[in-house]
Structure formats: structure tokens, C-alpha cells
Design a protein around this motif. Structure first.
Motif, short mmCIF file in Angstrom:
data_model
loop_
_atom_site.label_atom_id
_atom_site.label_comp_id
_atom_site.label_asym_id
_atom_site.label_seq_id
_atom_site.Cartn_x
_atom_site.Cartn_y
_atom_site.Cartn_z
N PHE A 105 0.95 -1.23 -0.23
CA PHE A 105 -0.14 0.29 -0.12
C PHE A 105 0.72 1.48 0.12
O PHE A 105 0.78 2.08 -0.99
CB PHE A 105 -0.85 -0.46 1.25
CG PHE A 105 -2.03 0.59 1.06
CD1 PHE A 105 -2.91 0.68 0.60
CD2 PHE A 105 -1.96 2.09 1.85
CE1 PHE A 105 -4.37 2.41 0.70
CE2 PHE A 105 -2.68 3.61 1.74
CZ PHE A 105 -3.65 3.78 0.98
N VAL A 106 2.32 1.15 1.02
CA VAL A 106 3.12 2.86 0.98
C VAL A 106 3.67 2.31 -0.76
O VAL A 106 3.92 3.34 -1.35
CB VAL A 106 3.74 1.83 2.12
CG1 VAL A 106 4.94 3.38 1.90
CG2 VAL A 106 2.87 2.31 3.38
N GLY A 107 3.82 1.52 -1.22
CA GLY A 107 4.89 1.56 -2.52
C GLY A 107 3.82 2.16 -3.24
O GLY A 107 3.77 2.67 -4.03
N LEU A 108 2.02 1.62 -3.18
CA LEU A 108 0.91 2.34 -4.08
C LEU A 108 1.65 3.91 -3.94
O LEU A 108 1.41 4.65 -4.73
CB LEU A 108 0.43 1.10 -4.09
CG LEU A 108 -0.19 -0.11 -4.72
CD1 LEU A 108 -1.41 -0.49 -4.53
CD2 LEU A 108 0.10 -0.11 -6.28
N VAL A 109 1.15 4.40 -2.79
CA VAL A 109 1.30 5.39 -2.31
C VAL A 109 2.03 6.18 -3.00
O VAL A 109 2.49 7.34 -3.81
CB VAL A 109 1.08 5.92 -1.10
CG1 VAL A 109 1.06 7.52 -0.93
CG2 VAL A 109 -0.57 4.98 -0.84
N LEU A 110 3.57 5.62 -2.76
CA LEU A 110 4.57 6.74 -3.63
C LEU A 110 5.13 6.15 -5.16
O LEU A 110 5.28 7.15 -5.50
CB LEU A 110 5.94 5.49 -2.65
CG LEU A 110 7.03 5.72 -1.36
CD1 LEU A 110 7.45 4.50 -0.55
CD2 LEU A 110 7.05 7.21 -1.04
N VAL A 139 -5.93 14.00 -13.78
CA VAL A 139 -4.92 12.73 -13.94
C VAL A 139 -4.75 12.19 -12.47
O VAL A 139 -4.33 11.01 -12.39
CB VAL A 139 -3.66 12.92 -14.54
CG1 VAL A 139 -2.58 11.89 -14.34
CG2 VAL A 139 -3.54 13.53 -16.13
N VAL A 140 -4.16 13.36 -11.84
CA VAL A 140 -4.02 12.43 -10.46
C VAL A 140 -4.95 12.04 -10.31
O VAL A 140 -5.65 11.19 -8.94
CB VAL A 140 -2.80 13.27 -9.25
CG1 VAL A 140 -3.80 13.18 -7.76
CG2 VAL A 140 -1.69 14.00 -9.71
N VAL A 145 -8.78 7.69 -8.20
CA VAL A 145 -10.70 7.36 -8.45
C VAL A 145 -9.90 6.20 -8.88
O VAL A 145 -11.05 5.18 -8.46
CB VAL A 145 -11.71 7.54 -9.97
CG1 VAL A 145 -12.42 7.26 -10.02
CG2 VAL A 145 -11.97 9.40 -9.37
N CYS A 146 -9.30 5.84 -9.63
CA CYS A 146 -9.00 3.71 -10.43
C CYS A 146 -8.31 3.64 -9.45
O CYS A 146 -8.23 2.14 -8.87
CB CYS A 146 -7.86 4.35 -11.59
SG CYS A 146 -9.39 4.79 -13.35
N TRP A 147 -7.61 4.12 -8.28
CA TRP A 147 -6.93 2.94 -7.80
C TRP A 147 -7.13 2.73 -5.83
O TRP A 147 -7.08 1.82 -5.42
CB TRP A 147 -5.69 3.79 -7.72
CG TRP A 147 -4.31 3.83 -8.29
CD1 TRP A 147 -4.53 3.28 -9.80
CD2 TRP A 147 -2.94 3.79 -8.40
NE1 TRP A 147 -3.59 3.46 -10.84
CE2 TRP A 147 -2.25 3.63 -9.43
CE3 TRP A 147 -2.11 4.18 -7.75
CZ2 TRP A 147 -1.37 3.77 -10.17
CZ3 TRP A 147 -0.74 4.47 -7.88
CH2 TRP A 147 -0.61 4.41 -9.68
N TYR A 148 -7.76 3.78 -5.84
CA TYR A 148 -8.51 4.12 -4.67
C TYR A 148 -9.59 4.20 -4.14
O TYR A 148 -10.44 3.73 -3.55
CB TYR A 148 -7.61 5.21 -3.73
CG TYR A 148 -6.20 4.74 -3.39
CD1 TYR A 148 -5.71 4.10 -2.62
CD2 TYR A 148 -5.61 6.13 -4.09
CE1 TYR A 148 -4.70 3.78 -2.50
CE2 TYR A 148 -4.41 5.85 -3.95
CZ TYR A 148 -3.49 4.50 -3.41
OH TYR A 148 -1.73 4.80 -3.46
N GLY A 149 -10.56 5.00 -5.51
CA GLY A 149 -11.98 5.30 -4.82
C GLY A 149 -12.52 3.75 -5.69
O GLY A 149 -13.55 3.61 -4.49
N LEU A 150 -12.37 3.73 -6.47
CA LEU A 150 -13.28 1.97 -6.77
C LEU A 150 -13.52 1.38 -5.98
O LEU A 150 -14.37 0.46 -4.81
CB LEU A 150 -13.83 2.10 -8.41
CG LEU A 150 -13.95 3.11 -9.69
CD1 LEU A 150 -13.65 3.34 -10.73
CD2 LEU A 150 -15.50 3.37 -9.01
#
Length: 164
Positions: A105-110, A139-140, A145-150
């Protein structure tokens, strides 16, 4: 099936669940690792290009931040592999899966931050226009939306329903 098994949707022991979750996590990490490693590799070459010396101080600072973020994302996304190797056979797989999941999860945020700063740098150099922050923000927002929202929406929608 036990009550705990019904809640999880599977009749598996803690070790079986950890094995399954580990396999799923590693598949997910492989996708992210590939992307971050390719991006990081390209970032490392930029400083050796003739145009780098002509970048503004601000653009050079953005580049340095981007490289550091990419290095950190790479470390976090490769971390679960090292973790698994170092604790394999020590009977701590459930704990290792939880730790590896957090590292991922940290890696994805980074990775999100690395991609954001990369996009900012590229668009600043390519266009020099005032609309760049708005484009990067859009874009962010799409990434979020794609990585966290949905995913969070799906998790909430499908875990708050009563069984029936």
C-alpha cells in the motif's frame, strides 16, 4: 462451516488463508513492480541527457524529488519479496502477509507520487504552459478514482450488506 468461515466466505485455516492471500498479494505486486522499475529506470537516465543542464532550478528540483520518490516506491514494492525470503519457514506467514500488504500500500502511494511528479516535470518541460497544474491534477484525480475510489467503493458496497 464455522461462523468465522461464513464471514470470510471460505472454510480455511489461518495458515491456508495466509497462503492464499500471499499468492494474491505477490501477483498484485508483480504488476506494480514492473511499472515502477521501468519508470525508475527511465528517470535514472534523464540526468545524463544534455537537456538536463538546461532545466530550470525548479525543474531540476522536481526531477530530484521524482527520482527519490521512485527509489522509495521501488523499495516498498520489492520489500514484500525480501520479507518473504527472510521469514520463510518461521511460521509467521499471517503476520508477514499483513506487513507485506502494508508495504505494498505504501509502495502504491509512493508510485502515485512518483507518477504525479514525473508527469508534472514532463509537461512543464514539454509545454511551459499555465494549464499544466490543472492537467496534472486531472490525471491525479483519475488515478485516485481508479486506484482508491472504486476499490474502496466496491469494498464498502460488498462488505456492508447483510448475508442473504
Amino acid at each position: 462451516m464455522t461462523e468465522e468461515g461464513r464471514r470470510r466466505g471460505r472454510n480455511e485455516s489461518e495458515e491456508e488463508r495466509a497462503d492464499r492471500m500471499w499468492g494474491e498479494l505477490i501477483q498484485e505486486v508483480r504488476v506494480a513492480q514492473t511499472g515502477v522499475q521501468i519508470l525508475f529506470g527511465f528517470l535514472l537516465t534523464v540526468v545524463f541527457q544534455p537537456k538536463y543542464g538546461r532545466l530550470t532550478t525548479t525543474d531540476q528540483a522536481i526531477y530530484i524529488v521524482t527520482v527519490v520518490l521512485g527509489a522509495c516506491a521501488t523499495g516498498a514494492l520489492i520489500g514484500p519479496v525480501s520479507l518473504h525470503r527472510l521469514v520463510s519457514g518461521r511460521r509467521v506467514k499471517p503476520q508477514a502477509v499483513r506487513l507485506a500488504s502494508r508495504m505494498t500500500f505504501v509502495g502504491l502511494v509512493l508510485l502515485l507520487a512518483t507518477m504525479t511528479s514525473s508527469l508534472l516535470l514532463i509537461l512543464r518541460v514539454a509545454t511551459h504552459d499555465g494549464y499544466v497544474p490543472y492537467l496534472v491534477s486531472a490525471v491525479v484525480a483519475w488515478y485516485l478514482v481508479c486506484w482508491y475510489g472504486l476499490p474502496l467503493w466496491a469494498r464498502r458496497r460488498h462488505t456492508t450488506r447483510s448475508g442473504g
